[in-house]
Structures are given as structure tokens and as C-alpha cells.
Design a protein around this motif. Structure first.
Motif, PDB file in Angstrom:
ATOM      1  N   ASN A  78       0.814  -1.216   0.000  1.00  0.00           N
ATOM      2  CA  ASN A  78       0.000   0.000   0.000  1.00  0.00           C
ATOM      3  C   ASN A  78       0.849   1.268   0.000  1.00  0.00           C
ATOM      4  N   ARG A  79       1.979   1.238   0.696  1.00  0.00           N
ATOM      5  CA  ARG A  79       2.856   2.419   0.679  1.00  0.00           C
ATOM      6  C   ARG A  79       3.411   2.645  -0.729  1.00  0.00           C
ATOM      7  N   HIS A  80       3.877   1.590  -1.378  1.00  0.00           N
ATOM      8  CA  HIS A  80       4.399   1.737  -2.733  1.00  0.00           C
ATOM      9  C   HIS A  80       3.334   2.263  -3.684  1.00  0.00           C
ATOM     10  N   LEU A  81       2.110   1.760  -3.548  1.00  0.00           N
ATOM     11  CA  LEU A  81       1.016   2.224  -4.400  1.00  0.00           C
ATOM     12  C   LEU A  81       0.701   3.698  -4.142  1.00  0.00           C
ATOM     13  N   ALA A  82       0.690   4.095  -2.871  1.00  0.00           N
ATOM     14  CA  ALA A  82       0.379   5.485  -2.530  1.00  0.00           C
ATOM     15  C   ALA A  82       1.453   6.436  -3.034  1.00  0.00           C
ATOM     16  N   GLU A  83       2.707   6.062  -2.863  1.00  0.00           N
ATOM     17  CA  GLU A  83       3.799   6.914  -3.343  1.00  0.00           C
ATOM     18  C   GLU A  83       3.766   7.031  -4.870  1.00  0.00           C
ATOM     19  N   ALA A 106      -3.792  -3.588  11.783  1.00  0.00           N
ATOM     20  CA  ALA A 106      -3.899  -3.376  10.331  1.00  0.00           C
ATOM     21  C   ALA A 106      -4.091  -1.909   9.963  1.00  0.00           C
ATOM     22  N   ARG A 107      -4.358  -1.079  10.936  1.00  0.00           N
ATOM     23  CA  ARG A 107      -4.679   0.327  10.678  1.00  0.00           C
ATOM     24  C   ARG A 107      -3.552   1.047   9.926  1.00  0.00           C
ATOM     25  N   GLN A 108      -2.308   0.738  10.281  1.00  0.00           N
ATOM     26  CA  GLN A 108      -1.177   1.438   9.687  1.00  0.00           C
ATOM     27  C   GLN A 108      -1.131   1.281   8.173  1.00  0.00           C
ATOM     28  N   SER A 109      -1.584   0.150   7.664  1.00  0.00           N
ATOM     29  CA  SER A 109      -1.516  -0.082   6.218  1.00  0.00           C
ATOM     30  C   SER A 109      -2.464   0.814   5.442  1.00  0.00           C
ATOM     31  N   PHE A 110      -3.383   1.483   6.159  1.00  0.00           N
ATOM     32  CA  PHE A 110      -4.333   2.384   5.500  1.00  0.00           C
ATOM     33  C   PHE A 110      -4.071   3.860   5.832  1.00  0.00           C
ATOM     34  N   GLN A 111      -3.015   4.149   6.556  1.00  0.00           N
ATOM     35  CA  GLN A 111      -2.666   5.539   6.865  1.00  0.00           C
ATOM     36  C   GLN A 111      -1.727   6.051   5.768  1.00  0.00           C
ATOM     37  N   LEU A 112      -2.308   6.388   4.654  1.00  0.00           N
ATOM     38  CA  LEU A 112      -1.534   6.623   3.444  1.00  0.00           C
ATOM     39  C   LEU A 112      -1.482   8.081   2.992  1.00  0.00           C
ATOM     40  N   ARG A 113      -2.220   8.952   3.624  1.00  0.00           N
ATOM     41  CA  ARG A 113      -2.254  10.335   3.151  1.00  0.00           C
ATOM     42  C   ARG A 113      -0.871  10.981   3.210  1.00  0.00           C
ATOM     43  N   GLN A 114      -0.037  10.571   4.152  1.00  0.00           N
ATOM     44  CA  GLN A 114       1.320  11.126   4.256  1.00  0.00           C
ATOM     45  C   GLN A 114       2.148  10.822   3.010  1.00  0.00           C
ATOM     46  N   SER A 118      -1.755  14.841  -2.242  1.00  0.00           N
ATOM     47  CA  SER A 118      -2.557  15.705  -3.114  1.00  0.00           C
ATOM     48  C   SER A 118      -3.545  14.977  -4.019  1.00  0.00           C
ATOM     49  N   VAL A 119      -3.484  13.645  -4.101  1.00  0.00           N
ATOM     50  CA  VAL A 119      -4.345  12.926  -5.053  1.00  0.00           C
ATOM     51  C   VAL A 119      -5.590  12.376  -4.358  1.00  0.00           C
ATOM     52  N   PRO A 120      -6.635  12.063  -5.133  1.00  0.00           N
ATOM     53  CA  PRO A 120      -7.828  11.473  -4.527  1.00  0.00           C
ATOM     54  C   PRO A 120      -7.544  10.079  -3.956  1.00  0.00           C
TER      55      PRO A 120
END
Length: 343
Positions: A78-83, A106-114, A118-120
Motif C-alpha cells: 500500500n505504501r508503494h502504491l500510494a507513493e 492493520a490500521r497502519q496499512s491504511f494511513q496513506l495520506r502522508q 494531493s491525489v484522490p
């Protein structure tokens, strides 16, 4: 490892190790487009940009829902996808967040706004969970954790039937969806997971206040087949090709284009498929399976794959003689041969 996190791992293993999970039946090959030998503009001036959820994005591409959970590899995916979403300026939808409601780890895997400021971003819970104790509180937690711009409510009746631990009570969901839409502060997107949306489904969604739909048709990853690997019977294999193709779903959705926006997903495997999906009515094109192996590798591997899609999309757009991607939407003059609706 919790049962739900183990299930996420099983899903990834099935996608990576069973080539027959990829069904290649989305029917995009049935659509023939009108080539322009004289496009009459400079390829360097082509505009692939569009808007989604009030944000500008680089082209009509959505990183579709994949995974999330307490395991380290799921967090890394998820981090790679978010970046990559931030680098490429495209939206990202996460996998089901039920896992983080049931397991705080599991919460950490969804904390991706950081990683994607800027994207949806689109949060995700299963609609059927509204019949199993979920409601506005859980939906808000999903949205707040991701700092999401919208919420996917995914519909997966076939998958739930095949799952050994599936939840199969889909009664009265339309009314509960309507109440959720009314209370939630972000838009709700109704999404299938690989069997397509029928006109009756769209009409129920519209009545519930839904204005975004992801048709997620048959033709790409078969979740029925994936779950068959975890079940003790062959039902999932028998139903692995059940449902409406992505193209059929888009055609059936066309009468509702003035009332809602539609996302096309399910078997989109290159930029040419994307072009066809936009012409048939998709505002965005969701892609998941082609990004899984790159996401296990690195952010840059995901970026490279998305850039490949963008190059293919821009090339096809140029060869159709259309300077802006928004001018592709429902532009049936570009279609030489229409797809059949035979099921």
C-alpha cells in the motif's frame, strides 16, 4: 496472524501463482476504433488530464483496490502504491478496511495520506457488512484513517458465497446504503468486484443517492476462482466466469450517464483498453492486477507500470485525432464496430 490478514495473504498468493485467475474476457477486443492518419495536431500538445472528486489527475487512471492488513508486506504494497499515485498524480483506492476495524494492527496499512498528500484517495468497506454490525461509525473510521475523498461500498455476493467464512445476507441493503449516503460527509461509490453492475443495480443505487458507480465487470481477475482455492468445493471454479463483462456493463450503464459518473474496471490491461473504456462511458479506468507484482517490488516499479499505461493511452488518443481526454467520453463517432450485448 489473524484470520482476515491470512485471507489477504491467500488472495495475493492466488493472483501471483494461478495464471487462470486472469480470465482475459473483458471484451475490449470486440471494439474497433477509427484510426486517423491525419490527426492534425502535435503529439507534444496532447492533453490527457481530467478531474475526479474535484481534483486534477494526469490521465483517467485509478489504482484500483487491492489489499491492506497487519502483515509487513501488505503495508509495503500500500505504501508503494500510494507513493506511486502521488508521483503519477492518479487516484488510489485501497482494499477492504474491514481488517482494520477488526484488528487495530492493520490500521497502519491504511494511513496513506502522508505518502499521497494531493491525489484522490478512496476508502473501502463491504456493503454487506451493513447487515453485520457495520454502520456510519465504521464507515467514518475507514474514511478518517485514510483521510479519504470518497468511500467505496463494494458489492461481492458471488465472492461471499464462495468464501468459507462468507457473509451472504444481502437483504435490505439498498435502504441501509441510502442512510449511509445521507450521513457520510464524502461521496459513496458503489462498486462490484468482477461481475458487473446491471441496470437494476444502478437504479437502486441512484434511488439511494449514489452518484458514482464502478461497474467492475467480468474479464480480469476472477475472485470466484481465487476463493475456490480456499474453499473445500469446486463451486468457485464453476462460477469463475459468471457475470457481465466490463464492456457489457458500460453499454448497459449508458442510459444513466446524465445521472451519475461511472468508473470502468475489470480486465483493463493496457492503454488501448483504457481508451475504449472511456469512449464507452467510463470517466476513469481502474487497474489492479497489473500493479500487484510491481507493488511487491518498489514504488519506482509501480511508477514505471503506470507510465507505460499513460504512454499507451496518449498514443491511442493521438491516433484517434482527439486532443483532450475529456473529448473521448461517450464519443461514439470514434467507434467503427460496436460490441455485442450477447451474454
Amino acid at each position: 496472524m489473524t484470520q482476515i490478514t491470512q485471507r489477504k495473504q491467500d488472495h495475493i498468493d492466488a493472483v501471483l501463482n494461478d495464471p487462470q485467475v486472469e480470465r482475459r474476457q473483458s471484451e475490449f477486443d470486440s471494439i474497433q476504433l477509427m484510426h486517423r492518419a491525419l490527426p492534425e495536431f502535435d503529439f507534444a500538445a496532447i492533453d490527457t488530464q481530467t478531474r475526479f472528486l474535484d481534483k486534477s489527475i494526469s490521465f483517467p487512471f485509478l489504482i484500483a483496490s487491492m489489499t491492506g492488513g497487519a502483515a509487513q508486506n501488505l503495508q509495503q504494497i500500500n505504501r508503494h502504491l500510494a507513493e506511486a499515485a502521488e508521483t503519477c498524480q492518479v487516484p488510489l483506492a485501497v482494499g477492504s478496511q474491514r481488517t482494520m476495524i477488526q484488528d487495530e494492527a492493520a490500521r497502519q496499512s491504511f494511513q496513506l495520506r502522508q505518502y499521497a498528500p494531493s491525489v484522490p484517495l478512496i476508502a473501502n468497506i463491504g456493503a454487506v457488512q451493513l447487515n453485520y454490525g457495520f454502520g456510519i461509525e465504521q464507515a467514518q473510521r475507514a474514511v478518517e484513517t485514510l483521510e479519504a475523498d470518497a468511500l467505496y461500498l463494494h458489492l461481492n455476493p458471488l465472492q461471499e458465497i464462495i468464501q468459507p467464512e462468507g457473509d451472504t445476507n444481502f437483504s435490505g441493503l439498498a435502504d441501509k446504503i441510502a442512510k449511509l449516503v445521507e450521513k457520510l460527509e464524502v461521496p459513496v461509490i458503489l462498486k462490484e468486484v468482477g461481475c458487473g453492475l446491471s441496470p437494476a443495480d444502478i437504479e437502486l443505487g441512484l434511488q439511494a443517492g449514489i452518484r458514482y458507480f464502478d461497474v467492475a465487470g467480468r474479464g480480469g481477475t476472477s475472485w470466484s476462482r481465487i476463493e475456490a482455492h480456499r474453499a473445500e468445493n469446486d463451486l468457485g471454479f464453476e462460477f469463475q466466469d459468471w457475470g457481465l463483462t466490463t464492456v457489457q456493463s458500460l453499454v448497459l450503464a449508458q442510459p444513466y450517464q446524465q445521472q451519475a459518473d461511472f468508473i470502468a474496471s475489470g480486465g483493463i490491461r493496457n492503454g488501448i483498453d483504457m481508451i475504449k473504456a472511456v469512449i464507452m462511458g467510463g470517466r476513469l479506468c481502474g487497474v489492479a492486477a497489473p500493479l500487484l507484482a510491481p507493488a511487491l517490488d518498489s514504488t519506482q516499479a509501480v511508477v514505471a507500470k503506470i507510465e507505460q499505461f499513460k504512454q499507451e493511452f496518449a498514443t491511442a488518443q493521438f491516433l484517434l485525432g482527439v486532443p483532450t481526454s475529456d473529448a473521448l467520453h461517450l464519443n461514439t463517432q470514434l467507434v467503427l464496430q460496436q460490441p455485442s450485448l450477447k451474454c
